[in-house]
Design a protein around this motif. Structure first.
Motif, short mmCIF file in Angstrom:
data_model
loop_
_atom_site.label_atom_id
_atom_site.label_comp_id
_atom_site.label_asym_id
_atom_site.label_seq_id
_atom_site.Cartn_x
_atom_site.Cartn_y
_atom_site.Cartn_z
N SER A 98 0.46 -1.24 0.18
CA SER A 98 0.10 -0.27 0.44
C SER A 98 0.56 1.00 -0.24
N LYS A 99 0.97 1.62 -0.80
CA LYS A 99 1.10 3.11 -1.41
C LYS A 99 1.21 4.13 0.55
N GLU A 100 -0.18 4.01 0.43
CA GLU A 100 -0.56 4.97 1.55
C GLU A 100 -0.08 4.91 2.77
N ILE A 151 3.50 16.41 -12.70
CA ILE A 151 3.04 15.80 -11.45
C ILE A 151 3.06 13.65 -11.07
N VAL A 152 2.94 13.06 -10.67
CA VAL A 152 3.12 11.29 -10.77
C VAL A 152 1.30 11.13 -9.92
N ILE A 153 1.04 10.11 -10.68
CA ILE A 153 -0.21 9.37 -10.52
C ILE A 153 0.16 8.63 -10.50
N LYS A 154 -0.07 7.39 -9.01
CA LYS A 154 -0.24 6.91 -8.85
C LYS A 154 -1.57 5.90 -8.69
N ALA A 155 -1.73 4.26 -9.39
CA ALA A 155 -2.86 4.02 -8.72
C ALA A 155 -1.88 3.11 -7.44
N GLY A 192 1.22 0.48 -12.48
CA GLY A 192 0.12 1.79 -12.73
C GLY A 192 0.41 3.38 -12.14
N VAL A 193 1.80 3.42 -12.68
CA VAL A 193 2.64 5.12 -12.09
C VAL A 193 2.74 5.85 -14.08
N THR A 194 2.02 6.87 -14.08
CA THR A 194 2.36 8.17 -14.77
C THR A 194 2.67 9.03 -14.28
N ILE A 212 -1.24 10.86 -5.53
CA ILE A 212 -0.42 12.36 -6.86
C ILE A 212 0.80 12.68 -6.35
N GLU A 213 1.40 12.36 -6.41
CA GLU A 213 3.09 12.81 -5.65
C GLU A 213 3.46 13.88 -6.61
N GLU A 214 4.90 14.54 -6.17
CA GLU A 214 6.03 15.78 -6.18
C GLU A 214 6.54 15.00 -7.52
N PHE A 215 6.53 15.38 -8.22
CA PHE A 215 7.38 14.98 -9.40
C PHE A 215 9.50 15.47 -8.53
N LEU A 216 9.90 14.22 -8.38
CA LEU A 216 10.86 14.25 -8.40
C LEU A 216 12.01 14.42 -9.33
N GLU A 217 13.07 15.73 -9.30
CA GLU A 217 14.06 14.87 -10.49
C GLU A 217 15.50 14.95 -9.89
N GLN A 275 19.00 11.03 -11.10
CA GLN A 275 18.47 10.12 -11.36
C GLN A 275 18.56 8.68 -9.83
N GLU A 276 18.46 7.83 -11.14
CA GLU A 276 17.15 7.08 -9.94
C GLU A 276 18.24 5.83 -9.49
N PHE A 277 18.09 5.67 -8.50
CA PHE A 277 18.84 4.11 -8.11
C PHE A 277 17.65 3.46 -6.94
N HIS A 311 15.89 0.23 -15.51
CA HIS A 311 16.00 0.98 -16.55
C HIS A 311 14.27 0.77 -17.12
N LYS A 312 13.02 1.83 -16.63
CA LYS A 312 11.89 0.57 -16.21
C LYS A 312 11.39 1.40 -17.58
N ARG A 313 11.68 1.90 -18.54
CA ARG A 313 11.08 2.60 -19.78
C ARG A 313 10.95 1.66 -20.41
N ILE A 331 10.82 6.67 -3.68
CA ILE A 331 9.23 6.77 -4.88
C ILE A 331 9.15 5.31 -3.86
N GLU A 332 9.94 4.64 -4.04
CA GLU A 332 8.43 3.41 -3.65
C GLU A 332 10.31 2.25 -2.38
N PHE A 333 8.84 1.52 -1.64
CA PHE A 333 9.51 0.58 -1.36
C PHE A 333 8.96 -0.35 -1.61
P1 AMP Z 1 7.35 3.00 -9.20
O1 AMP Z 1 6.18 1.93 -9.06
O2 AMP Z 1 6.77 4.00 -7.79
O3 AMP Z 1 8.57 2.70 -8.49
O4 AMP Z 1 7.51 4.19 -9.98
C1 AMP Z 1 7.67 3.87 -11.10
C2 AMP Z 1 8.68 5.23 -11.62
O5 AMP Z 1 8.13 5.85 -12.24
C3 AMP Z 1 9.97 4.67 -11.06
O6 AMP Z 1 10.65 3.94 -11.13
C4 AMP Z 1 10.43 6.34 -11.69
O7 AMP Z 1 11.13 6.90 -12.59
C5 AMP Z 1 9.12 7.09 -11.94
N1 AMP Z 1 8.65 7.98 -11.23
C6 AMP Z 1 7.81 7.23 -9.46
N2 AMP Z 1 7.59 8.45 -9.05
C7 AMP Z 1 8.49 9.24 -9.29
C8 AMP Z 1 8.23 10.64 -8.98
N3 AMP Z 1 7.64 11.05 -7.68
N4 AMP Z 1 8.76 11.75 -9.62
C9 AMP Z 1 9.76 11.24 -10.91
N5 AMP Z 1 10.08 10.32 -10.99
C10 AMP Z 1 8.85 9.28 -10.18
#
Ligand code: AMP
Ligand code: GLY
Length: 441
Positions: A105-107, A143-147, A155-157, A187-192, A194-196, A216-218, A285-287
């Protein structure tokens, strides 16, 4: 006598886990439930038990004398498989249902982080479309939308404009694109930055971090196309400094495991922190409550200690030892079926990739070819006898002295193969090389 271990799951991650367990002197036998026929090519045993059938798994472990189970995927964890095992006195490496909520649960995860001042993107959650749409319109993009709940990373846009954000909300609320996972939206703030990925072995308040990695998610090169479960990874990640990793351990991993223990749901297993290195330091961004996929396929080959022995120590509340190569890079590229992630094409013969001492093929979405057309055994490209059965088909991974060496090895091989019916990204690891500042600058 060595240990007998049951690994639950069926993907390339479980293939890598089973391979690594079998390398250790402490382990005699590994069975994967349900596994896949690609693993069997490596001599790994599989048993056709569905991971959702906890009773059948328990029966299998008890009747065959397994020492413990390692749970690969999130779904059984979130459904309480570890609680069910504990109830009958079996050992399992993975969090309980309560602790697995960090992923389920993201919540829950967001509230836990808020209570304990763990850095993450600010967020709001909504259960109806109008309020969510009004918030998006007011806030603007990016902005970031997550189910909320599980949508297998899909489920993430990440919306760069308001129109896209509203479209994502419509998908979630009106088309129920992610089923029950979409009834609540975060609905989440966009973080700028590098991801790790920072994964740790955890036992209550103690934890042992692994080398960091980058997924590399895309779906396509240059981070174009839809989000997927992950198209490739490498470890370590040289452009993320040791200081940043240290900071992530101190401001994120430690407070999170301490928070879970303090709140009565101590975490045992793998805690995966998906992080972005922002100008203000690393933020969550996620656990995930398990090994990452495909990160595991590039991190575990760097382990120099005995994986089974380390996990067994944790399960016995003893101090484990985990040691890692620091003189090499692991890099893996996913071979995906055409059409992935939306409609992966099934039944395509899987090409044979030549593996050697420094490289592995970890199989995921494959099954045995049934009919002679699929088999075409005289054709060298299909001598595996396997055909695609879902989107991510395999991970081709190598360990090499440098990232460039690893890339050359993987891409020289893949580019020379006939991969008709499949696709892969050509730029895994590119961000690490771009980040290197040339001497003459
Ligand atoms: P998640 O399933 O939450 O890991 O999201 C999938 C992908 O969306 C992540 O690996 C990031 O590349 C991108 N993403 C998720 N949340 C954010 C955020 N708050 N800001 C920027 N990119 C995000
Ligand atoms: N690679 C991201 C995940 O395992 O969820």
């Amino acid at each position: 006598m060595g240990m007998k271990i049951l690994v639950i799951g069926s993907g390339a991650r479980e293939h890598a886990i089973a391979t690594t367990l079998l390398k250790g002197a402490s382990v005699d036998e590994v069975t994967v439930a349900p596994g896949n026929p690609g693993m069997e090519l490596d001599g790994i045993r599989t048993t056709h038990i569905d991971p959702s059938n906890h009773a059948a798994l328990i029966e299998f472990m008890q009747s065959s004398g397994y020492d413990w189970a390692l749970i690969g995927p999130e779904v059984p964890l979130i459904h309480g498989i570890v609680d069910d095992f504990h109830e009958v006195g079996l050992k399992a490496f993975g969090p309980t249902r309560a602790a697995a909520q960090v992923e389920g649960s993201k919540e829950f995860a967001k509230q836990l982080m808020a209570r304990h001042a763990i850095p993450t993107a600010s967020y709001r959650s909504f259960t109806d479309y109008e309020a969510a749409a009004a918030y998006v319109t007011k806030h603007g993009a990016p902005i970031v939308i997550k189910a909320d709940g599980l949508a297998a990373g899909k489920g993430v846009t990440v919306a760069l404009d308001v129109q896209t954000a509203l479209g994502a909300l419509e998908n979630i609320f009106f088309e129920r694109r992610f089923g029950n996972a979409g009834l609540k939206v975060v609905i989440e703030e966009f973080l700028e930055g590098q991801e790790f990925s920072l994964m740790s072995f955890v036992n209550g308040t103690e934890f042992w971090p692994m080398p960091i990695s980058q997924d590399h998610k895309r779906a396509y090169d240059d981070d174009k196309g839809p989000n997927t479960g992950g198209m490739g990874a490498y470890s370590p990640v040289p452009q993320i400094s040791d200081d940043t990793v240290e900071q992530a351990i101190n401001t994120i991993v430690r407070p999170t495991v301490e928070a879970l223990a303090e709140e009565g749901m101590p975490f045992t297993g793998i805690l995966y922190a998906g992080l972005i290195a922002t100008d203000e330091g690393p933020k969550v961004i996620e656990f995930n409550a398990r090994f990452g996929d495909p990160e595991t396929e590039v991190v575990l080959p760097l382990l120099t200690s005995d994986l089974g022995e380390g996990i067994n120590a944790i399960l016995n509340d003893e101090q484990p030892t985990f040691t890692w190569r620091t003189d090499a890079t692991g890099l893996g590229v996913v071979l995906a079926a055409d059409g992935y992630p939306d409609k992966p094409k099934k039944g395509t013969p899987v090409p044979t990739i030549p593996a050697d001492a420094d490289s592995h093929i970890y199989y995921a979405g494959v099954k045995n070819a049934k009919n002679p057309v699929e088999k075409k055994t005289t054709d060298s490209t299909s001598s595996t006898g396997l055909v695609s059965s879902s989107g991510r088909v395999l991970v081709y991974e190598t360990v090499a002295p440098t990232l460039q060496d690893a890339q050359s090895k993987i891409y020289d091989t893949l580019n020379a193969l006939d991969t008709t019916g499949f696709f892969y990204r050509h730029d895994i690891g590119a961000k690490a090389l771009e980040a290197v500042v040339p001497d003459n600058k």
